[in-house]
Design an enzyme around this catalytic site. Structure first.
Site, short mmCIF file in Angstrom:
data_model
loop_
_atom_site.label_atom_id
_atom_site.label_comp_id
_atom_site.label_asym_id
_atom_site.label_seq_id
_atom_site.Cartn_x
_atom_site.Cartn_y
_atom_site.Cartn_z
N HIS A 63 54.53 54.82 54.09
CA HIS A 63 53.40 54.02 54.53
C HIS A 63 52.31 54.96 55.06
CE1 HIS A 63 55.25 50.06 54.23
NE2 HIS A 63 56.36 50.59 54.72
N CYS A 83 49.36 54.00 51.26
CA CYS A 83 48.09 53.29 51.30
C CYS A 83 47.01 54.21 51.88
CB CYS A 83 48.21 52.03 52.15
SG CYS A 83 49.28 50.76 51.47
#
Length: 474
Positions: free
Chosen positions: A173, A215
């Site tokens: 992440h 991301c």
């Protein structure tokens, strides 16, 4: 050896490779020995691509929890590619929490797969740094070859020399300007660049290639990574967009029915399946970039993310084998599927919980109530964090300007001018409003823009108090 004898030897070698290529491969250890023999013959046929240097790799899965299955699956698959390509375990350093293979929710105990019909990628993977050892401090110490600074783990570090090449792959992440870690502090872009600068100034590598799956991963390098360090970076997404999970329940192609979570990530699957299928002595980094870019953006139709590249563009001409090693590519290659439905990384946990809920059956049960409550709480936390950031923006800039200021993207420039300010803004927010968590990292750009607009820490404190004190996500 005379010229005619040398030519005869070359012809025999080529024929041997062709004969083996059309025969069914032998099994087990014999396959590995044959692959090594043929790879050695080909590698020694001509110029030494690394000019006497060694290949090194650092692989990092920066998450934990079964719903994040895909990150450790990605890393294990990458290890198998490098190992089969001839890299030695002593030169491959693996960071993974190691809570997936034997997790009680894993339907295939002791096995991790990275694609619907894939084989086990967990077997043989070195557990250099696991559990709490997977943290930013250890990662930086490993990159700098600082063995005395490593806490726990195998103690393996990048003991590289000036002629060596390095491949770094990070799956996790992230958010604007940061990558997550399962324990300890997040990895900030300016700190990462500072470590790379030290490595460059020490002169302890020849070339370095970095792949990042997260991301907003482009924000780790945009406006920050120079062109003259002999470092090339490829990221799963631009600085202002999500990356995606793939081989997820409800997507096409589907994972095996017993899985409730995504098996991999779209960018990661794309580069690794590309490496598995092609002759890495012929394919260049540039070629892989073009293939992966096309697949990750779903052949130009959208639904994925924009793969980006930064740093030393002259490394694009290098063959993949220079960093990933070489193994004979398969002869019969199935068509690579383009992604159908993908799942934003930050939504993968909700998908996992929904699949878990559906599989508990139609009848009401204590477990169904528990899972439903967990989903509800996750959604409440998301709404609370989003609302808190919006309220802080309204307090600082007014309702008419807040949205455009907080969402502003500085193309080609670093995310923020003052990284210490960014850290401080995040700390103030978390003191008053609670931890950002995996989902909340999407708001890092908002905090950066608060800094870029000259807001003082005192003003941020007042705004955070007004927005959050006396309220909670529950």
């Amino acid at each position: 050896m005379g010229v005619s004898s040398y030519i005869t030897f070359k012809v025999i070698l080529v024929l041997a490779v062709l004969v083996v290529a059309v025969q069914p491969p032998p099994c087990g250890a014999a396959t590995d020995r044959l692959s090594t023999l043929l790879r050695s013959a080909v590698d020694n046929d001509g110029e030494d691509e690394n000019s006497g240097g060694r290949k090194w790799a650092v692989l990092v899965a920066g998450s934990n929890g079964y719903w994040n299955y895909r990150h450790q699956a990605d890393i294990c698959h990458a290890y198998q590619i490098l190992k089969k390509g001839g890299l030695k375990d002593e030169n491959i350093i693996v960071f993974m929490y190691d809570d997936i293979a034997n997790n009680k929710e894993n339907p295939r105990k002791g096995v991790i797969i990275n694609s619907p019909n894939g084989s086990d990628v967990y077997g043989g993977v070195p557990k250099d740094y696991t559990g709490k050892e997977v943290n930013t401090e250890n990662f930086f110490a490993v990159l700098l070859g600082n063995k005395s600074a490593v806490v726990g783990g195998s103690g393996k570090v990048l003991n590289t020399k000036p002629k060596d090449v390095i491949f770094i792959y990070y799956s996790d992440h992230g958010g604007p300007g940061i990558l997550a870690m399962p324990t300890g502090a997040d990895l900030y872009a300016d700190d990462f660049i500072a470590v790379l600068k030290k490595k460059h100034e020490a002169g302890t590598y020849k070339k370095m290639v970095i792949y990042v799956e997260a991301c907003e991963s482009g924000s780790m390098f945009e406006g920050l990574l120079p062109h003259d360090w002999n470092i090339y970076a490829m990221t799963a997404s631009a600085a202002d967009e999500n990356s995606s999970g793939w081989y997820c329940p409800g997507s096409d192609p589907l994972p095996p029915p017993e899985y409730t979570t995504c098996l991999g990530d779209l960018f990661s699957i794309s580069w690794m399946e590309d490496s598995d299928r092609h002759n890495r002595k012929k394919e260049t980094i540039s070629g892989q970039y073009e293939n992966v870019k096309k697949r990750t953006w779903n052949n130009g139709t959208g639904g994925g993310s924009h793969v980006m590249e930064y740093g030393s563009m002259d490394l694009r001409k290098d063959k993949l084998s220079k960093y990933q090693g070489y193994v004979l590519p398969p002869i019969n290659v199935a068509t690579i599927p383009m992604p159908g439905t993908t799942v934003h990384q930050r939504d993968a946990e909700l998908l996992y919980l929904w699949e878990k809920y559906k599989r508990l059956g139609d009848e009401k049960s204590e477990m169904k109530d528990k899972v439903l409550k967990e989903m509800s709480e996750k959604m409440q936390v998301r709404a609370y964090i989003d609302g808190s950031v919006d309220a802080i923006g309204d307090y600082l800039f007014g309702t008419e300007k807040a949205h455009s200021i907080l969402k502003s993207v500085r193309k080609t420039l670093p995310l923020v001018d003052d990284w210490e300010c960014l850290r401080s803004m995040v700390k103030i927010f978390e003191e008053h409003c609670g931890a950002l968590g995996e989902y909340g990292k999407r708001h890092m750009r908002a905090f950066a823009n608060i800094c870029n607009n000259g807001i003082s820490l005192a003003a941020m404190g007042k705004a955070s108090m007004a927005a959050c004190d006396g309220h909670s996500a529950q």
